[in-house]
Design a protein around this motif. Sequence first.
Motif, mmCIF file in Angstrom:
data_model
loop_
_atom_site.group_PDB
_atom_site.id
_atom_site.type_symbol
_atom_site.label_atom_id
_atom_site.label_comp_id
_atom_site.label_asym_id
_atom_site.label_seq_id
_atom_site.Cartn_x
_atom_site.Cartn_y
_atom_site.Cartn_z
ATOM 1 N N ILE A 52 2.942 5.271 10.232
ATOM 2 C CA ILE A 52 2.692 4.888 12.336
ATOM 3 C C ILE A 52 2.109 5.540 12.758
ATOM 4 O O ILE A 52 1.212 4.875 13.568
ATOM 5 C CB ILE A 52 4.233 5.336 11.652
ATOM 6 N N GLN A 53 1.054 6.629 11.847
ATOM 7 C CA GLN A 53 -0.055 6.782 12.078
ATOM 8 C C GLN A 53 -1.089 6.188 12.736
ATOM 9 O O GLN A 53 -1.797 5.565 13.591
ATOM 10 C CB GLN A 53 -0.320 8.162 12.341
ATOM 11 N N LEU A 54 -1.770 5.249 11.634
ATOM 12 C CA LEU A 54 -2.061 3.771 11.717
ATOM 13 C C LEU A 54 -2.259 2.587 12.656
ATOM 14 O O LEU A 54 -2.911 2.006 12.655
ATOM 15 C CB LEU A 54 -2.283 3.421 10.518
ATOM 16 N N VAL A 55 -0.779 2.642 12.771
ATOM 17 C CA VAL A 55 -0.433 1.311 13.323
ATOM 18 C C VAL A 55 -1.087 1.365 15.024
ATOM 19 O O VAL A 55 -1.647 -0.246 15.176
ATOM 20 C CB VAL A 55 1.512 0.891 13.828
ATOM 21 N N ASP B 167 -5.315 -4.872 4.501
ATOM 22 C CA ASP B 167 -6.052 -3.656 3.347
ATOM 23 C C ASP B 167 -7.296 -3.178 4.419
ATOM 24 O O ASP B 167 -8.012 -2.258 4.200
ATOM 25 C CB ASP B 167 -7.512 -5.392 3.060
ATOM 26 N N ARG B 168 -6.737 -3.306 5.729
ATOM 27 C CA ARG B 168 -7.175 -2.711 7.206
ATOM 28 C C ARG B 168 -6.624 -1.758 6.725
ATOM 29 O O ARG B 168 -7.668 -0.472 7.117
ATOM 30 C CB ARG B 168 -7.067 -3.073 8.369
ATOM 31 N N LEU B 169 -5.354 -1.186 6.682
ATOM 32 C CA LEU B 169 -4.835 0.515 6.288
ATOM 33 C C LEU B 169 -5.441 0.722 5.077
ATOM 34 O O LEU B 169 -5.545 2.593 6.066
ATOM 35 C CB LEU B 169 -2.975 0.402 5.975
ATOM 36 N N GLU B 170 -5.187 0.464 4.057
ATOM 37 C CA GLU B 170 -5.944 0.986 3.238
ATOM 38 C C GLU B 170 -7.531 1.608 3.464
ATOM 39 O O GLU B 170 -8.049 2.320 2.979
ATOM 40 C CB GLU B 170 -6.333 -0.034 1.651
ATOM 41 N N LEU C 10 0.917 -1.116 0.184
ATOM 42 C CA LEU C 10 -0.093 -0.304 0.772
ATOM 43 C C LEU C 10 0.781 1.090 -0.104
ATOM 44 O O LEU C 10 2.026 1.684 0.530
ATOM 45 C CB LEU C 10 -0.654 -0.168 1.245
ATOM 46 N N SER C 11 0.524 2.064 -1.323
ATOM 47 C CA SER C 11 1.643 3.547 -0.703
ATOM 48 C C SER C 11 0.825 4.171 0.078
ATOM 49 O O SER C 11 -0.473 4.335 -0.194
ATOM 50 C CB SER C 11 1.027 4.074 -2.510
ATOM 51 N N LEU C 12 1.617 5.120 0.701
ATOM 52 C CA LEU C 12 1.340 6.226 2.264
ATOM 53 C C LEU C 12 1.995 7.346 1.855
ATOM 54 O O LEU C 12 2.753 7.492 1.071
ATOM 55 C CB LEU C 12 0.882 5.824 3.048
ATOM 56 N N ALA C 13 0.828 8.950 2.499
ATOM 57 C CA ALA C 13 1.921 9.594 2.272
ATOM 58 C C ALA C 13 2.481 9.987 3.245
ATOM 59 O O ALA C 13 2.502 10.293 4.390
ATOM 60 C CB ALA C 13 0.710 10.721 2.952
ATOM 61 N N GLY C 14 4.216 9.269 3.063
ATOM 62 C CA GLY C 14 5.502 8.857 4.238
ATOM 63 C C GLY C 14 4.758 7.622 4.591
ATOM 64 O O GLY C 14 3.674 7.251 4.868
ATOM 65 N N ALA D 207 -6.840 4.642 5.590
ATOM 66 C CA ALA D 207 -6.415 5.650 4.844
ATOM 67 C C ALA D 207 -7.133 6.668 4.082
ATOM 68 O O ALA D 207 -6.987 7.451 3.434
ATOM 69 C CB ALA D 207 -4.686 5.274 3.918
ATOM 70 N N GLY D 208 -8.187 5.713 3.106
ATOM 71 C CA GLY D 208 -8.954 7.089 2.613
ATOM 72 C C GLY D 208 -8.821 6.186 1.033
ATOM 73 O O GLY D 208 -7.732 5.662 0.498
ATOM 74 N N PRO D 209 -9.679 7.272 -0.050
ATOM 75 C CA PRO D 209 -9.487 6.422 -1.298
ATOM 76 C C PRO D 209 -8.417 7.268 -2.167
ATOM 77 O O PRO D 209 -7.268 6.624 -3.328
ATOM 78 C CB PRO D 209 -10.842 7.214 -2.019
#
Length: 321
Positions: free
Chosen positions: A80-83, A208-211, A71-75, A214-216
Amino acid sequence: MRDHGGNLDAAMTRYGGQGWIDLSTGINRRPYPLPTIPATAWTALPTQTAKARLVEVARAAWQVAAPTKALSLAGAQAAIQLVPLLRPTERAMVLSPTYNEHAACLSAHGWHLTEAASLDALHGADLAVVVNPNNPDGRRWLPEHLLALAGTVGFLVVDESFADATPELSLLSRELPENVLVLRSFGKFYGLAGVRLGFAFGAATVIDRLEAMAGPWPVPGPALHIGALALADTAWADEMRHQLVTDAARADALATAAGWPLTGGTPLFRTYHTPDAAAAQGDLARHRIWSRIFPYSRHWLRLGLPGPEAEWDRLAAALCP
């Protein structure tokens, strides 16, 4: 304490002046050359096609083993903030000292947090965090040691934000257990921290949970475009690994001449033992060079590596006047 490098505005407020060299982070000062960005990357919402392309290129660049999902994320910071939200709040242990956002985010979400000094001390944690190679002391652990650790904890987060320069340390080429999450940063090795791009790798159920959280559109179009081009350029990455090893040795030679022995580091940053870290930071600041010191050590000072030759000349003049 939640403090970070990169706080150049604070240095300028305290010491004044312009033309600073920011060596307070481990961000590569020999950045990947910015490509031309198509107008649609700015004017349209990021597409699923662009997201999928970036992930595919990242998997190839880092030799990610199947069936690990990405999953690609904003850094890496976004991951770390979602873990802390992935599991019920229990007992977390962070291998320390290290990047302080891991502990800060877990604590903010009510986890009972303990700092550990060794891998063995992490055994039994409901959630364990290891940064490999570690920031700021450069400690490193072999993949087989981390996989063994995974069998002794409920969930293991391995932050590989500085692993691009030492790919042999990465877990990504191995088949990951379902209780392991690996984080990667794009901006550090590629020198484009402002792009705000990172990745999470793990089992499908975790990703899948992280995604979902994280939103669309977690990554903007320009970042998707830049990341895909840079990660596909494996020749640049190979050359940069060699360059950084050379640069790290050059920085160590300057620090040794100044009487600062090496504490540890990676090819992206070096941490030195100084007689007085705050005084050393101040001396460098008077040369408009910003460095990183730590609230838990009176002696550690971390330096990123200069980029252009003029930056090396200024560092040499500051360390060996």
